[in-house]
Design a protein around this motif. Structure first.
Motif, PDB file in Angstrom:
ATOM      1  N   MET A 169      14.017 -22.314  -4.019  1.00  0.00           N
ATOM      2  CA  MET A 169      13.309 -23.059  -2.980  1.00  0.00           C
ATOM      3  C   MET A 169      13.946 -24.433  -2.801  1.00  0.00           C
ATOM      4  SD  MET A 169      10.736 -21.580  -1.410  1.00  0.00           S
ATOM      5  CE  MET A 169       9.679 -22.943  -0.941  1.00  0.00           C
ATOM      6  N   THR A 170      14.226 -25.076  -3.940  1.00  0.00           N
ATOM      7  CA  THR A 170      14.853 -26.399  -3.913  1.00  0.00           C
ATOM      8  C   THR A 170      16.288 -26.276  -4.401  1.00  0.00           C
ATOM      9  OG1 THR A 170      12.738 -27.441  -4.412  1.00  0.00           O
ATOM     10  CG2 THR A 170      14.722 -28.769  -4.781  1.00  0.00           C
ATOM     11  N   ALA A 171      17.234 -26.690  -3.587  1.00  0.00           N
ATOM     12  CA  ALA A 171      18.644 -26.571  -3.935  1.00  0.00           C
ATOM     13  C   ALA A 171      18.927 -27.314  -5.241  1.00  0.00           C
ATOM     14  CB  ALA A 171      19.509 -27.131  -2.823  1.00  0.00           C
ATOM     15  N   PRO A 172      19.715 -26.737  -6.153  1.00  0.00           N
ATOM     16  CA  PRO A 172      20.017 -27.393  -7.427  1.00  0.00           C
ATOM     17  C   PRO A 172      20.578 -28.802  -7.260  1.00  0.00           C
ATOM     18  CG  PRO A 172      20.709 -25.106  -7.499  1.00  0.00           C
ATOM     19  CD  PRO A 172      20.273 -25.374  -6.085  1.00  0.00           C
ATOM     20  N   PHE A 173      21.384 -29.029  -6.200  1.00  0.00           N
ATOM     21  CA  PHE A 173      21.969 -30.371  -6.045  1.00  0.00           C
ATOM     22  C   PHE A 173      20.897 -31.392  -5.644  1.00  0.00           C
ATOM     23  CE2 PHE A 173      22.412 -28.527  -1.785  1.00  0.00           C
ATOM     24  CZ  PHE A 173      21.976 -29.558  -0.958  1.00  0.00           C
ATOM     25  N   VAL A 174      19.828 -30.921  -4.953  1.00  0.00           N
ATOM     26  CA  VAL A 174      18.724 -31.814  -4.605  1.00  0.00           C
ATOM     27  C   VAL A 174      17.935 -32.170  -5.860  1.00  0.00           C
ATOM     28  CG1 VAL A 174      16.557 -32.031  -3.325  1.00  0.00           C
ATOM     29  CG2 VAL A 174      18.539 -30.939  -2.254  1.00  0.00           C
ATOM     30  N   ALA A 175      17.656 -31.144  -6.690  1.00  0.00           N
ATOM     31  CA  ALA A 175      16.937 -31.386  -7.937  1.00  0.00           C
ATOM     32  C   ALA A 175      17.715 -32.342  -8.839  1.00  0.00           C
ATOM     33  CB  ALA A 175      16.685 -30.062  -8.656  1.00  0.00           C
ATOM     34  N   LYS A 176      19.042 -32.166  -8.851  1.00  0.00           N
ATOM     35  CA  LYS A 176      19.873 -33.036  -9.686  1.00  0.00           C
ATOM     36  C   LYS A 176      19.810 -34.469  -9.196  1.00  0.00           C
ATOM     37  CE  LYS A 176      24.525 -33.371 -11.628  1.00  0.00           C
ATOM     38  NZ  LYS A 176      25.886 -32.753 -11.673  1.00  0.00           N
ATOM     39  N   ALA A 177      19.821 -34.643  -7.879  1.00  0.00           N
ATOM     40  CA  ALA A 177      19.747 -35.990  -7.303  1.00  0.00           C
ATOM     41  C   ALA A 177      18.410 -36.649  -7.630  1.00  0.00           C
ATOM     42  CB  ALA A 177      19.951 -35.923  -5.792  1.00  0.00           C
ATOM     43  N   ASN A 178      17.352 -35.841  -7.764  1.00  0.00           N
ATOM     44  CA  ASN A 178      16.028 -36.364  -8.112  1.00  0.00           C
ATOM     45  C   ASN A 178      15.800 -36.440  -9.614  1.00  0.00           C
ATOM     46  OD1 ASN A 178      15.342 -36.584  -5.402  1.00  0.00           O
ATOM     47  ND2 ASN A 178      14.431 -34.529  -5.320  1.00  0.00           N
ATOM     48  N   ARG A 179      16.874 -36.181 -10.384  1.00  0.00           N
ATOM     49  CA  ARG A 179      16.824 -36.204 -11.839  1.00  0.00           C
ATOM     50  C   ARG A 179      15.828 -35.184 -12.388  1.00  0.00           C
ATOM     51  NH1 ARG A 179      17.104 -42.741 -13.143  1.00  0.00           N
ATOM     52  NH2 ARG A 179      19.082 -43.109 -12.043  1.00  0.00           N
ATOM     53  N   GLU A 180      15.749 -34.023 -11.727  1.00  0.00           N
ATOM     54  CA  GLU A 180      14.859 -32.950 -12.151  1.00  0.00           C
ATOM     55  C   GLU A 180      15.639 -31.668 -12.426  1.00  0.00           C
ATOM     56  OE1 GLU A 180      12.229 -32.612  -8.873  1.00  0.00           O
ATOM     57  OE2 GLU A 180      10.957 -34.278  -9.487  1.00  0.00           O
ATOM     58  N   ALA A 181      16.917 -31.802 -12.654  1.00  0.00           N
ATOM     59  CA  ALA A 181      17.769 -30.618 -12.803  1.00  0.00           C
ATOM     60  C   ALA A 181      17.390 -29.817 -14.051  1.00  0.00           C
ATOM     61  CB  ALA A 181      19.232 -31.036 -12.880  1.00  0.00           C
ATOM     62  N   THR A 182      17.395 -28.498 -13.904  1.00  0.00           N
ATOM     63  CA  THR A 182      17.172 -27.567 -15.012  1.00  0.00           C
ATOM     64  C   THR A 182      18.386 -26.664 -15.112  1.00  0.00           C
ATOM     65  OG1 THR A 182      14.775 -27.589 -14.657  1.00  0.00           O
ATOM     66  CG2 THR A 182      15.692 -25.757 -15.927  1.00  0.00           C
ATOM     67  N   GLU A 183      18.926 -26.543 -16.297  1.00  0.00           N
ATOM     68  CA  GLU A 183      20.136 -25.752 -16.475  1.00  0.00           C
ATOM     69  C   GLU A 183      19.923 -24.309 -16.027  1.00  0.00           C
ATOM     70  OE1 GLU A 183      23.345 -24.529 -19.992  1.00  0.00           O
ATOM     71  OE2 GLU A 183      21.653 -25.873 -20.426  1.00  0.00           O
ATOM     72  N   GLY A 184      20.808 -23.838 -15.177  1.00  0.00           N
ATOM     73  CA  GLY A 184      20.745 -22.456 -14.714  1.00  0.00           C
ATOM     74  C   GLY A 184      19.827 -22.217 -13.534  1.00  0.00           C
ATOM     75  N   ALA A 185      19.109 -23.245 -13.073  1.00  0.00           N
ATOM     76  CA  ALA A 185      18.183 -23.076 -11.961  1.00  0.00           C
ATOM     77  C   ALA A 185      18.898 -22.531 -10.730  1.00  0.00           C
ATOM     78  CB  ALA A 185      17.513 -24.404 -11.626  1.00  0.00           C
ATOM     79  N   GLY A 186      18.291 -21.556 -10.087  1.00  0.00           N
ATOM     80  CA  GLY A 186      18.866 -20.962  -8.886  1.00  0.00           C
ATOM     81  C   GLY A 186      19.743 -19.763  -9.137  1.00  0.00           C
ATOM     82  N   THR A 187      20.129 -19.522 -10.388  1.00  0.00           N
ATOM     83  CA  THR A 187      21.009 -18.394 -10.701  1.00  0.00           C
ATOM     84  C   THR A 187      20.206 -17.099 -10.832  1.00  0.00           C
ATOM     85  OG1 THR A 187      20.827 -18.715 -13.091  1.00  0.00           O
ATOM     86  CG2 THR A 187      22.559 -19.942 -11.943  1.00  0.00           C
ATOM     87  N   ALA A 188      20.925 -15.990 -10.817  1.00  0.00           N
ATOM     88  CA  ALA A 188      20.272 -14.692 -10.974  1.00  0.00           C
ATOM     89  C   ALA A 188      19.658 -14.559 -12.365  1.00  0.00           C
ATOM     90  CB  ALA A 188      21.282 -13.574 -10.727  1.00  0.00           C
ATOM     91  N   ALA A 189      20.352 -15.052 -13.373  1.00  0.00           N
ATOM     92  CA  ALA A 189      19.824 -14.983 -14.742  1.00  0.00           C
ATOM     93  C   ALA A 189      18.518 -15.760 -14.861  1.00  0.00           C
ATOM     94  CB  ALA A 189      20.857 -15.530 -15.733  1.00  0.00           C
ATOM     95  N   PHE A 190      18.444 -16.906 -14.204  1.00  0.00           N
ATOM     96  CA  PHE A 190      17.234 -17.726 -14.217  1.00  0.00           C
ATOM     97  C   PHE A 190      16.104 -17.000 -13.502  1.00  0.00           C
ATOM     98  CE2 PHE A 190      14.513 -21.278 -12.929  1.00  0.00           C
ATOM     99  CZ  PHE A 190      14.495 -22.060 -14.078  1.00  0.00           C
TER     100      PHE A 190
END
Length: 476
Positions: A169-190
């Motif tokens: 729903m939220t692009a990983p690069f947007v989450a990273k910019a908001n300092r909310e990045a989670t490793e692997g977010a958005g991937t099939a494994a996740f």
């Protein structure tokens, strides 16, 4: 313009439209050879292809509608014409009662179309949701699936992804910019770990092959009978079930031993790992298999089972549940995280489902978990048990403490353990439950397949009339 000029214009368009791209390759791989027929092939957006290919064809001889987003055209961006083509797929599926396969590979909306793109997404969501439970819907994510498209995909009955696909729903690069990045977010494994993806496959071809397998196991709509196949029995099945009773193999192996040989497709392997869900066949007929793994059930376990049972019930697929659990995780922290809500959801799903349901108690069935999965409150049509079963209102140790408190006086640890075993062999035995009308059959593991086939055959004509209402209010 002369007829010859028109023919030449059409030929030029067909040459342009037939260019080799992933969308057409994927649809070709999905459908039986030479059966795909494209719809709205000439639809354009500002004199260029609109970024999606739609049509119908046959999968294992059954009619199926499908669309595949074309990432080679403006990143597969969704605009008015793009959305109109997809809407027509859902409308035709609604009229004809045929399944829908949605192949996602798009970077998002056509921003220059603004409100038209938003309205198109809204129409697609409404049509997909209204069709839910009427025909099977399979979302196949083979590229980027973001925002509203992710909502659409997750609303399908099954989500199949390739390992390289992205869903968020939220692009990983947007989450990273908001300092909310989670490793692997958005991937099939996740997505698989979160319970969003039912199957994660190596590549496009594998994902589409698995989609074909799923479709072959499902009725084409909610009014159709479950499919029938030729079948072979697992020659080592009886031995495997004896090993399972001895706790030497897992529930996955037990289900494969019960089902027809090589028919089982396991779903959501990395989510709710305390339980097992799969589709397969038994005596050539599709069955949903669920099982617990001898552990206490978590919120994820409950959510996984509830979703699976509701999916099977929507298409009248019988459910066989192998029960071996000593209850739900006793934890205030888990309850704060919603475990009570999820366990209530599980009980609601089993009680509300009207498809044929058989509970087979292979090990422990304790307290509220027993009630939700195999008790009368679960509305099971038949409850069966192996001699190894143990049915108790609470943990045997606690039951002995309450019921045989006087016997425990002055007893050492070994004596306490002997009393617990005595309780299991007497008051908590399957024979005792059967005497009180709570178990229909007790048999040895090597007789399981025969008993289940017979029971499902008798239940094949099951009909249930329910109280008039819009729907139950499940604790979501």
């Amino acid at each position: 313009m002369s007829l010859e000029s028109k023919r030449q214009q059409l030929a030029d368009f067909n040459v342009k439209a037939s260019s080799d791209n992933d969308a057409k390759k994927r649809l070709t791989a999905l459908f039986d050879p030479d059966t795909f027929v494209e719809m709205d092939a000439f639809a354009m957006a500002n004199d260029v292809p609109c970024g999606v290919i739609t049509g119908y064809g046959y999968v294992d001889g059954n009619p199926v509608y499908a669309f595949a987003q074309d990432n080679s055209v403006d990143g597969g961006a969704v605009g008015r014409v793009h959305a109109e083509k997809i809407k027509k797929v859902y409308e035709m599926a609604s009229k004809t009662g045929a399944p829908v396969v949605a192949i996602y590979d798009s970077k998002g909306a056509r921003l220059n179309e603004g409100f038209d793109a938003l309205a198109g997404y809204g129409d697609m969501l409404a049509l997909s949701n209204n069709l839910s439970g009427v025909v099977p819907q399979v979302a196949v994510v083979l590229g980027t699936c973001a925002g509203v498209s992710a909502m659409l995909a997750c609303g399908a009955d099954f989500v199949v992804m390739s390992e390289s696909a992205e869903l968020f729903m939220t692009a990983p690069f947007v989450a990273k910019a908001n300092r909310e990045a989670t490793e692997g977010a958005g991937t099939a494994a996740f997505a698989e770990k979160c319970g969003v993806a039912h199957l994660v496959c190596k590549d496009d071809q594998d994902a589409l092959a698995q989609t074909r397998t799923l479709l072959s196991l499902l009725p084409i709509n909610n009014l159709s009978m479950v499919p029938q196949f030729e079948y072979e029995e697992d020659v080592a099945g009886a031995d495997t079930l004896l090993q399972y009773m001895a706790k030497e193999v897992c529930v996955c192996q037990a289900v494969k031993a019960i089902a027809d040989a090589s028919s089982v497709i396991v779903l959501q392997k990395e989510f709710g790992k305390g339980v097992f869900t799969a589709l397969g066949t038994l005596a050539g007929s599709t069955v949903g298999f669920a099982g617990t793994k001898g552990k206490k059930l978590t919120a994820d376990d409950s959510a996984k089972l509830a979703r699976f049972v509701r999916t099977c019930d929507a298409f009248s697929i019988p459910v066989v549940t192998l029960v071996d659990t000593d209850g739900f995780v006793p934890s205030s922290k888990a309850e704060l995280a919603g475990s009570i809500r999820e366990s209530a959801k599980l009980a609601h799903a089993y009680a509300e489902a009207t498809c044929p349901k058989i509970a087979l108690i292979t090990g422990d069935a304790v307290g509220s978990a027993y009630i939700a999965l195999a008790g009368k409150g679960a509305n099971a049509d038949m409850v069966m048990a192996w001699p190894s079963a143990m049915i108790s209102a609470m943990a045997p140790e606690a039951a002995v403490e309450i019921l045989w408190h006087e016997k425990l006086a002055g007893v050492d640890k070994n004596g306490r353990e002997q009393l617990v075993e005595e309780y299991k062999d007497t008051l908590a035995s399957p024979l005792e439950a059967a005497k009180n009308g709570y178990i229909d059959q007790i048999f040895e593991p090597d007789q399981t397949r025969a008993y289940l086939i017979g029971a499902l055959d008798m239940l094949s004509g099951k009909r249930v009339s329910k109280m008039p209402k819009k729907h139950g209010n499940m604790p979501l």
